[in-house]
Design an enzyme around this catalytic site. Sequence first.
Site, PDB file in Angstrom:
ATOM      1  N   ASP B  42     -15.020  17.819 -10.746  1.00 13.92           N
ATOM      2  CA  ASP B  42     -13.771  18.085 -10.439  1.00 13.92           C
ATOM      3  C   ASP B  42     -13.710  18.060  -8.927  1.00 13.92           C
ATOM      4  O   ASP B  42     -12.760  17.752  -8.406  1.00 13.92           O
ATOM      5  CB  ASP B  42     -13.458  19.463 -10.955  1.00 13.92           C
ATOM      6  CG  ASP B  42     -11.753  19.656 -10.807  1.00 13.92           C
ATOM      7  OD1 ASP B  42     -10.877  19.272 -10.209  1.00 13.92           O
ATOM      8  OD2 ASP B  42     -11.436  20.469 -11.900  1.00 13.92           O
ATOM      9  N   HIS B  45     -12.274  15.042  -6.561  1.00 11.24           N
ATOM     10  CA  HIS B  45     -11.131  14.895  -6.306  1.00 11.24           C
ATOM     11  C   HIS B  45     -10.800  15.088  -4.856  1.00 11.24           C
ATOM     12  O   HIS B  45     -10.108  14.495  -4.062  1.00 11.24           O
ATOM     13  CB  HIS B  45     -10.115  15.759  -7.107  1.00 11.24           C
ATOM     14  CG  HIS B  45      -9.978  15.429  -8.478  1.00 11.24           C
ATOM     15  ND1 HIS B  45      -9.489  14.109  -9.110  1.00 11.24           N
ATOM     16  CD2 HIS B  45     -10.386  15.971  -9.603  1.00 11.24           C
ATOM     17  CE1 HIS B  45      -9.284  14.191 -10.190  1.00 11.24           C
ATOM     18  NE2 HIS B  45     -10.003  15.092 -10.698  1.00 11.24           N
ATOM     19  N   HIS B 224     -11.625  27.056 -17.609  1.00 11.07           N
ATOM     20  CA  HIS B 224     -11.887  26.230 -16.548  1.00 11.07           C
ATOM     21  C   HIS B 224     -10.418  26.681 -16.042  1.00 11.07           C
ATOM     22  O   HIS B 224      -9.205  26.324 -16.365  1.00 11.07           O
ATOM     23  CB  HIS B 224     -11.887  24.759 -16.919  1.00 11.07           C
ATOM     24  CG  HIS B 224     -11.636  23.797 -15.670  1.00 11.07           C
ATOM     25  ND1 HIS B 224     -12.720  23.404 -15.144  1.00 11.07           N
ATOM     26  CD2 HIS B 224     -10.341  23.490 -15.199  1.00 11.07           C
ATOM     27  CE1 HIS B 224     -12.211  22.463 -14.052  1.00 11.07           C
ATOM     28  NE2 HIS B 224     -11.149  22.371 -14.116  1.00 11.07           N
ATOM     29  N   HIS B 226      -7.770  26.654 -12.321  1.00  9.90           N
ATOM     30  CA  HIS B 226      -7.589  26.244 -10.952  1.00  9.90           C
ATOM     31  C   HIS B 226      -6.769  27.372 -10.195  1.00  9.90           C
ATOM     32  O   HIS B 226      -6.013  28.242 -10.896  1.00  9.90           O
ATOM     33  CB  HIS B 226      -6.775  24.964 -11.111  1.00  9.90           C
ATOM     34  CG  HIS B 226      -7.590  23.817 -11.400  1.00  9.90           C
ATOM     35  ND1 HIS B 226      -8.062  22.839 -10.283  1.00  9.90           N
ATOM     36  CD2 HIS B 226      -8.119  23.248 -12.364  1.00  9.90           C
ATOM     37  CE1 HIS B 226      -8.635  21.759 -10.848  1.00  9.90           C
ATOM     38  NE2 HIS B 226      -8.792  22.189 -12.114  1.00  9.90           N
ATOM     39  N   TYR B 316      -0.446  18.318 -13.378  1.00  5.87           N
ATOM     40  CA  TYR B 316      -1.867  18.229 -13.599  1.00  5.87           C
ATOM     41  C   TYR B 316      -2.423  18.123 -11.866  1.00  5.87           C
ATOM     42  O   TYR B 316      -2.057  17.454 -11.195  1.00  5.87           O
ATOM     43  CB  TYR B 316      -2.022  16.860 -13.871  1.00  5.87           C
ATOM     44  CG  TYR B 316      -3.553  16.346 -14.655  1.00  5.87           C
ATOM     45  CD1 TYR B 316      -4.038  17.030 -15.426  1.00  5.87           C
ATOM     46  CD2 TYR B 316      -4.194  15.245 -14.052  1.00  5.87           C
ATOM     47  CE1 TYR B 316      -5.233  16.501 -15.848  1.00  5.87           C
ATOM     48  CE2 TYR B 316      -5.019  14.966 -14.323  1.00  5.87           C
ATOM     49  CZ  TYR B 316      -5.841  15.703 -15.386  1.00  5.87           C
ATOM     50  OH  TYR B 316      -7.397  15.242 -15.889  1.00  5.87           O
TER      51      TYR B 316
END
Lengths: 314, 368
Positions: B42, B45, B224, B226, B316
């Site tokens: 991840d 990115h 998970h 963010h 997203y």
Amino acid sequence: MSLRCAVVGSGNIGSDLIRKLERSELLIPSLLVGVDPESDGLKRARAAGIEATHEGVQVLLDRADEFDVVFEATSAHVHTLNAPRYLEAGLFALDLTPAAVGPYVVPAVNLDLVAGQRNLNMVTCGGQATVPMVAAISRVTTVEYAEIVSTISSRAAGPGTRANIDEFTETTSDALVKVGGAKRGKAIIVLNPANPPIMMRNTVFAAVDANVDPQAIIDSVNEMVAAVQAYVPGYELVSEPQIDRGAGPRGTTKVSIFLRVAGAGDYLPAYAGNLDIITAASIAAAERHAILTGHTPAGLTLAAGARAATKERI
Amino acid sequence: MTSTHTDITYREPMASPVVGADDVAAPLAGRDILVCDTTLRDGAHSVAHQFRAADVRAIAGGLDAAGVNVIEVTHGDGLGGSSFNYGFSAEDDIDLITAARGVIKNAKLAALLLPGIGTLDDLKRAHDAGIDVVRVATHCTEADISLEHLHGAKKLGLETVGFLMMSHMVGPNRLATEAEIMRDAGADTVYVVDSAGAMLPHQVVERVEAVRARLGDDMLIGMHAHNNLGSGVANALAAAAAGVSIVDGSLHGLGAGAGNAATEVLAAALDRSGARTSVHTLELIDVAEDIVAEICKGKLPKLDRGSLLLGYAGIYSSFLLHTRRAAARYGVSEAEILLELGRRRVVGGQEDMIIDVAIELAGIQLPD
């Protein structure tokens, strides 16, 4: 006299094919083969006066001389088993599964392949939507790499697609190279569950010669879009092709093409353009076969027959 | 299913070096929590998928020495993600996985796979390069496209994770149903994945509890998180308190959008919550500061307007940098692109729609 067509598989694809066969002047829906007596597709076909059986493909093979063309709308595994039996029975087979027993046909690009073949593969829905664009670019410049993204509504993705998502990406990638003319290909599929359902979307990216003439690409793409629209009326560009010099790998020029495909609304609603484009392409291939084998309606010339066959769907 | 992590040596939580740890009731007292680090997946990115094998060796080596349990290494969009649509990698996934394999001694090495982007063939190559775990990710309503990959992974002898992305887009019951599909297909662990960083702790708890109620206490569940709404670590802790036994993070919070819950912060917070882990928190803090912050200088994620809007609109997180580029290319507003994407209800993988929206906002018409 029209060609007598059997459809094997009574799911979404098979049912959509039956509706399109009913409208064709060159083709007749003569038999729908399923395996489930409760199938909605079989019931609908019977209600429309079309013979339907739930007893499987043997019914078709036992009476093979009553049919000219078979459309396979089952699964890659089933078609791999059936293909040699169709050949032996003298049937012309159009395969809508990703089995890829025969060569790929994408009508706007290589419809002439129909002559001399007994089994043709229709690639995938995403392949039918995007291969013509890659072919349009590769006829004016070298395509080092082509990549496509197909996004379809979750509701338009049947169990076959879901269980074999790799077959979709692999078959489509292969056709980008073999029919589209790209040196390398990559395909991506995304399912979107939004409600109301989204229209099928396809994006084509290509890495091409750095010194390409942008107008040549745009002209070629527009011409190809018109060629696809002749058999898939709901096929259209969303915006003008984007050409970015130096934006591709190793200094190549990046071409981006955004497409939308609205279905004809034959069996599933218009959002299921993925279904429509592959069934419409296989009807176009069968009609070419009809014309090549002299099954043209009385009073029509060869070319007029081809036009009549496509015109009513526009 | 808990048998997949039997060889872990847990240690008692570390007291804070500054403040006494016994001044509050510890919500995770007595709980064993595993830590999975996704800096090299991840986190990719943040660096537009430009990690090199040398970066992978430095970071994976540091993570392994600091006692992290699982280390994920792949293009940000998983195996086969290197593309126009998601960004081309500087180095092939397989070369990066091979580099990690060479330095990892204790941790498990994981790869991500999104059906529709990566294939079983990609997974076989990753397996040959030495991964132990595959995390198979689908949109939260599309678990049934993961079956051939979960089955295939099991045949290869891999440990499997079902990764339900954009979990904020469905309610707890539907999420539990999709988790069940993945469990039945052979997932050893299922994850609640807040890809958009759109959830707050109470929403995480509802979903974890629903999945747990459906799949039973023996099923391993992961989280998970963010950080787009600033609650990445808080969400991971809330998930742990609700019964999750493995949490994701990335060093310095590297990752899509405002980034992931930062692994080193998570380790410290788990300590302060009384959880037992195998992570050496102070060593991990050094890896974040001395290695990751150095390699990724100028590229560390920020909770700025763009990433906040991702969380606020439920988009997203990976879309952020692609949106920033499209906004610059077409001279339109980044915020307007993001909000339009939200209205279109796009899901992970539809990065092509970013350019599509930018063209539309720029008023570029088709010639008649």
